[in-house]
Design a protein around this motif. Structure first.
Motif, mmCIF file in Angstrom:
data_model
loop_
_atom_site.group_PDB
_atom_site.id
_atom_site.type_symbol
_atom_site.label_atom_id
_atom_site.label_comp_id
_atom_site.label_asym_id
_atom_site.label_seq_id
_atom_site.Cartn_x
_atom_site.Cartn_y
_atom_site.Cartn_z
ATOM 1 N N ARG A 108 0.839 -1.206 0.000
ATOM 2 C CA ARG A 108 0.000 0.000 0.000
ATOM 3 C C ARG A 108 0.875 1.257 0.000
ATOM 4 O O ARG A 108 0.576 2.233 -0.700
ATOM 5 N N TYR A 109 1.977 1.207 0.765
ATOM 6 C CA TYR A 109 2.885 2.354 0.845
ATOM 7 C C TYR A 109 3.452 2.678 -0.548
ATOM 8 O O TYR A 109 3.531 3.845 -0.934
ATOM 9 N N GLY A 110 3.793 1.632 -1.298
ATOM 10 C CA GLY A 110 4.323 1.835 -2.651
ATOM 11 C C GLY A 110 3.306 2.533 -3.544
ATOM 12 O O GLY A 110 3.644 3.469 -4.282
ATOM 13 N N ASP A 111 2.028 2.091 -3.450
ATOM 14 C CA ASP A 111 0.968 2.710 -4.266
ATOM 15 C C ASP A 111 0.763 4.177 -3.884
ATOM 16 O O ASP A 111 0.681 5.049 -4.753
ATOM 17 N N VAL A 112 0.692 4.411 -2.575
ATOM 18 C CA VAL A 112 0.414 5.766 -2.085
ATOM 19 C C VAL A 112 1.588 6.699 -2.402
ATOM 20 O O VAL A 112 1.396 7.849 -2.811
ATOM 21 N N GLN A 113 2.804 6.177 -2.265
ATOM 22 C CA GLN A 113 3.989 6.993 -2.551
ATOM 23 C C GLN A 113 4.030 7.398 -4.032
ATOM 24 O O GLN A 113 4.371 8.531 -4.371
ATOM 25 N N GLY A 114 3.649 6.457 -4.889
ATOM 26 C CA GLY A 114 3.607 6.740 -6.331
ATOM 27 C C GLY A 114 2.618 7.857 -6.640
ATOM 28 O O GLY A 114 2.909 8.777 -7.417
ATOM 29 N N ARG A 115 1.444 7.785 -6.001
ATOM 30 C CA ARG A 115 0.416 8.819 -6.210
ATOM 31 C C ARG A 115 0.884 10.163 -5.643
ATOM 32 O O ARG A 115 0.651 11.226 -6.239
ATOM 33 N N PHE A 116 1.578 10.122 -4.514
ATOM 34 C CA PHE A 116 2.103 11.329 -3.869
ATOM 35 C C PHE A 116 3.107 12.030 -4.788
ATOM 36 O O PHE A 116 3.070 13.255 -4.966
ATOM 37 N N GLU A 117 3.986 11.239 -5.399
ATOM 38 C CA GLU A 117 4.976 11.783 -6.343
ATOM 39 C C GLU A 117 4.281 12.394 -7.551
ATOM 40 O O GLU A 117 4.642 13.474 -8.024
ATOM 41 N N GLU A 118 3.277 11.663 -8.055
ATOM 42 C CA GLU A 118 2.521 12.094 -9.228
ATOM 43 C C GLU A 118 1.892 13.474 -9.005
ATOM 44 O O GLU A 118 1.848 14.315 -9.901
ATOM 45 N N LEU A 119 1.412 13.694 -7.782
ATOM 46 C CA LEU A 119 0.748 14.960 -7.450
ATOM 47 C C LEU A 119 1.737 16.047 -7.005
ATOM 48 O O LEU A 119 1.344 17.124 -6.581
ATOM 49 N N GLY A 120 3.022 15.764 -7.106
ATOM 50 C CA GLY A 120 4.037 16.760 -6.736
ATOM 51 C C GLY A 120 4.167 16.950 -5.246
ATOM 52 O O GLY A 120 4.530 18.031 -4.764
ATOM 53 N N GLY A 121 3.886 15.882 -4.486
ATOM 54 C CA GLY A 121 3.891 15.973 -3.030
ATOM 55 C C GLY A 121 5.220 16.374 -2.429
ATOM 56 O O GLY A 121 5.264 17.122 -1.448
ATOM 57 N N TYR A 122 6.334 15.875 -3.032
ATOM 58 C CA TYR A 122 7.647 16.171 -2.441
ATOM 59 C C TYR A 122 8.067 17.623 -2.669
ATOM 60 O O TYR A 122 8.953 18.136 -1.999
ATOM 61 N N GLU A 123 7.413 18.272 -3.627
ATOM 62 C CA GLU A 123 7.694 19.716 -3.835
ATOM 63 C C GLU A 123 6.715 20.586 -3.053
ATOM 64 O O GLU A 123 6.775 21.813 -3.114
ATOM 65 N N LEU A 124 5.788 19.941 -2.327
ATOM 66 C CA LEU A 124 4.685 20.674 -1.698
ATOM 67 C C LEU A 124 5.172 21.728 -0.703
ATOM 68 O O LEU A 124 4.716 22.864 -0.722
ATOM 69 N N GLU A 125 6.126 21.354 0.150
ATOM 70 C CA GLU A 125 6.583 22.314 1.154
ATOM 71 C C GLU A 125 7.251 23.516 0.494
ATOM 72 O O GLU A 125 7.019 24.663 0.883
ATOM 73 N N GLY A 126 8.046 23.258 -0.530
ATOM 74 C CA GLY A 126 8.704 24.361 -1.250
ATOM 75 C C GLY A 126 7.676 25.295 -1.872
ATOM 76 O O GLY A 126 7.812 26.527 -1.803
ATOM 77 N N ARG A 127 6.630 24.711 -2.451
ATOM 78 C CA ARG A 127 5.573 25.522 -3.072
ATOM 79 C C ARG A 127 4.794 26.300 -2.007
ATOM 80 O O ARG A 127 4.419 27.455 -2.214
ATOM 81 N N ALA A 128 4.560 25.644 -0.855
ATOM 82 C CA ALA A 128 3.841 26.315 0.240
ATOM 83 C C ALA A 128 4.639 27.534 0.716
ATOM 84 O O ALA A 128 4.069 28.615 0.936
ATOM 85 N N ARG A 129 5.949 27.366 0.866
ATOM 86 C CA ARG A 129 6.789 28.483 1.320
ATOM 87 C C ARG A 129 6.817 29.607 0.278
ATOM 88 O O ARG A 129 6.849 30.794 0.629
ATOM 89 N N GLU A 130 6.798 29.227 -0.984
ATOM 90 C CA GLU A 130 6.803 30.222 -2.066
ATOM 91 C C GLU A 130 5.528 31.073 -2.012
ATOM 92 O O GLU A 130 5.572 32.299 -2.146
ATOM 93 N N VAL A 131 4.383 30.404 -1.809
ATOM 94 C CA VAL A 131 3.101 31.118 -1.734
ATOM 95 C C VAL A 131 3.080 32.024 -0.499
ATOM 96 O O VAL A 131 2.690 33.198 -0.587
ATOM 97 N N LEU A 132 3.507 31.512 0.647
ATOM 98 C CA LEU A 132 3.516 32.321 1.871
ATOM 99 C C LEU A 132 4.460 33.515 1.733
ATOM 100 O O LEU A 132 4.149 34.622 2.185
ATOM 101 N N ALA A 133 5.610 33.295 1.088
ATOM 102 C CA ALA A 133 6.546 34.410 0.859
ATOM 103 C C ALA A 133 5.891 35.471 -0.027
ATOM 104 O O ALA A 133 6.040 36.676 0.209
#
Length: 540
Positions: free
Chosen positions: A121-146
């Motif tokens: 299940r972790y493999g499936d969820v991780q794949g979907r997370f990557e697909e949605l740009g999850g690992y860039e999410l914090e960087g994007r959140a900081r960009e918007v807040l800035a």
């Protein structure tokens, strides 16, 4: 994408919509306009499914995501601002939460017999997370807040420690980070400084979904929207074009309807005159009957619904001396943070200074120094002879007597004024009908601001010191205020993030920056032309 088909909606005794229809499509940037209380927020709630229409249907394309920003942001605490922003980012934040749960499960020795399923299940969820740009999410959140003017410390600090205005920015950042298929923004320009406002403008221009928004900032609306939906008297009317085009079309439509109404009234008067003249004569009975039937069948043209701001002639301010205010070698610090270090600044009669600077630069501090609300650490602040100052700041609203009604507050402040004059004053600032009977303690922040402004301008000072006077004012009240202040003869020193207000009223600019204070002759428009940017925190 979102369709409103013949919707009707009533709140208590107030009818908001009567068989109203509109169609909103992907890629459109729609401005929702209408007088206060017309039903703009209710329409947002209908589109999100938070409320239902009494009749008709609200429908949207299957599977679309809708992000809704409203002024009611709810409770926020216990998380950092960046975590709170990421938490509202739609499906990706839910997947992030599931990933965290699965990681905890993999580390739990009691669940060893489930490990194969958990890892799969972790493999499936991780794949979907990557697909949605999850690992860039914090960087994007900081960009918007800035972009919305958060410092790194504010991003990482507890969101619960922020003021209401900053929490609203977090709520807005959540929707922007989510990038839903349809974005519904109710007054996103409130509480934003000019730098944040311009950043948001650029962000929304680059957004490719459906945008529907309200705003009391004419310039902001004009630069973004390409379509207007007007709510008026229960109907929805669509105009293709920006806000300025809508205003022109509305004036044109009013003129055309007035001309139609006048023509019909003239025709009706002629017919009625004929009927009255000949109704007693048997020889004309057939003609009279024919004309009576004709009048019964005529569909009456209604006069145009005029929504003009109440015009009010504010009395002229008494003349001051040439030197209105002067600051000499002023030093001001808060703790270890120096705001002004040897400031020299002078305001002369008829000068209208707008003060520009990023958040925390010291704009409000300068106004407080001039108004005597705070004192310099060293140096002098002097106000000239015959100067009668009016100082508008947020704390002024706390001085209203909560038990008095709006009208009683005006009567108390101006005991010699006539009732008609005070009612006209109240109407100018959006208190019409029963609104004047509201007690001050139940007024919203915006209503209190309007009442304080009304009191200040009825007996005008010859030096106005205004800190964000247009916050919470609707477009029509703002236009009335700009018109009144355009004819004002006194001096002004003000802070505002409304570019129309800045351009219409300033003839000098004081720019407060990290590398010093700069003075510019000419108003805000000349400042923009000379510096190449609309706000000090932006660079060409």
């Amino acid at each position: 994408m979102i369709r409103l088909d013949s919707i009707s909606k009533q709140n208590g005794h107030q009818i908001l919509f009567i068989e109203a229809s509109a169609a909103l499509h992907r890629g459109e940037k729609v401005g929702l306009v209408g007088p206060n209380g017309a039903g703009k927020t209710t329409l947002f709630r209908l589109m999100t499914g938070q409320e239902q229409a009494d009749e008709g249907q609200v429908s949207s394309d299957r599977g679309i995501t809708i992000g809704y920003f409203s002024q009611d942001v709810g409770e926020m605490s216990g998380r950092s601002a960046v975590a709170e922003t990421m938490n509202g980012a739609g499906p990706v934040s839910e997947i992030a939460a599931e990933l965290a749960d699965l990681e905890a499960a993999m580390a739990d020795p009691k669940r060893g017999n489930e490990m194969e399923d958990i890892i799969a299940r972790y493999g499936d969820v991780q794949g979907r997370f990557e697909e949605l740009g999850g690992y860039e999410l914090e960087g994007r959140a900081r960009e918007v807040l800035a972009g919305l003017s958060f410092s790194q410390d504010m991003m990482d600090g507890d969101v619960g420690a922020l003021s209401g205005g900053w929490k609203m920015r977090v709520a807005l950042a959540r929707i922007l980070l989510m990038r839903p298929d349809a974005m519904l923004l109710d007054e996103p320009s409130n509480h934003l400084d000019l730098e944040s406002l311009i950043w948001l403008e650029q962000f929304l221009k680059g957004y490719d979904g459906l945008l529907v928004m309200t705003s009391h900032d004419r310039e902001f609306m004009n630069r973004i929207v390409t379509k207007i939906v007007e709510i008026d008297a229960g109907a929805l009317t669509t105009y293709s074009g920006d806000y300025a085009f809508y205003e022109q079309q509305r004036v044109l439509a009013e003129k055309q309807q007035q001309a139609q109404f006048d023509r019909q009234q003239a025709m009706l008067a002629k017919e009625i005159k004929f009927i009255e003249r000949f109704k007693a004569r048997a020889s004309h009975a057939a003609q009279v009957q024919s004309r009576v039937k004709k009048l019964d069948k005529i569909e009456k043209v209604e006069p145009p619904k005029r929504r003009q701001a109440v015009a009010f002639d504010f009395p002229a301010a008494p003349r001051s001396g040439e030197d209105v205010a002067s600051l000499r070698s002023v030093h001001k610090a808060y703790g270890s943070r120096s705001i002004y270090d040897g400031l020299d600044f002078q305001v002369r009669r008829k000068e209208r200074w707008c003060v520009m600077g990023v958040n925390g630069a010291g704009k409000s501090t300068l106004l407080k120094l001039v108004a005597g609300a705070t004192t310099p650490d060293t140096g002098t602040v002097a106000v000239g002879a015959s100067v009668k100052m009016g100082y508008f700041a947020q704390h002024a609203m706390d001085l209203l007597d909560g038990e008095r009604t709006v009208f009683e507050q005006l009567e108390y402040t101006f005991p010699q004024a006539g009732q008609g004059s005070l009612r006209a004053l109240a109407g100018c600032f959006g208190f019409s009908g029963d609104d004047v009977e509201k007690r001050c303690r139940v007024l919203s922040g915006g209503e209190k601001a309007r009442l304080v402004m009304a009191q200040m301008l009825y007996d005008p000072p010859n030096f106005l010191v205004l800190d964000e006077p247009t916050n919470h004012l609707d477009l029509m009240t703002k236009e009335m205020l700009i018109k009144a202040l355009s004819d004002y003869e006194g001096a002004m020193l003000f802070v505002s993030h409304d570019r129309r207000f800045l351009a219409a009223l300033s003839n000098r600019v004081l720019e407060v920056t990290a590398d010093g204070v700069h003075q510019y002759g000419g108003g805000y428009t000349e400042y923009v032309a000379r510096t190449g940017h609309e706000a000090p925190g932006l660079h060409p």
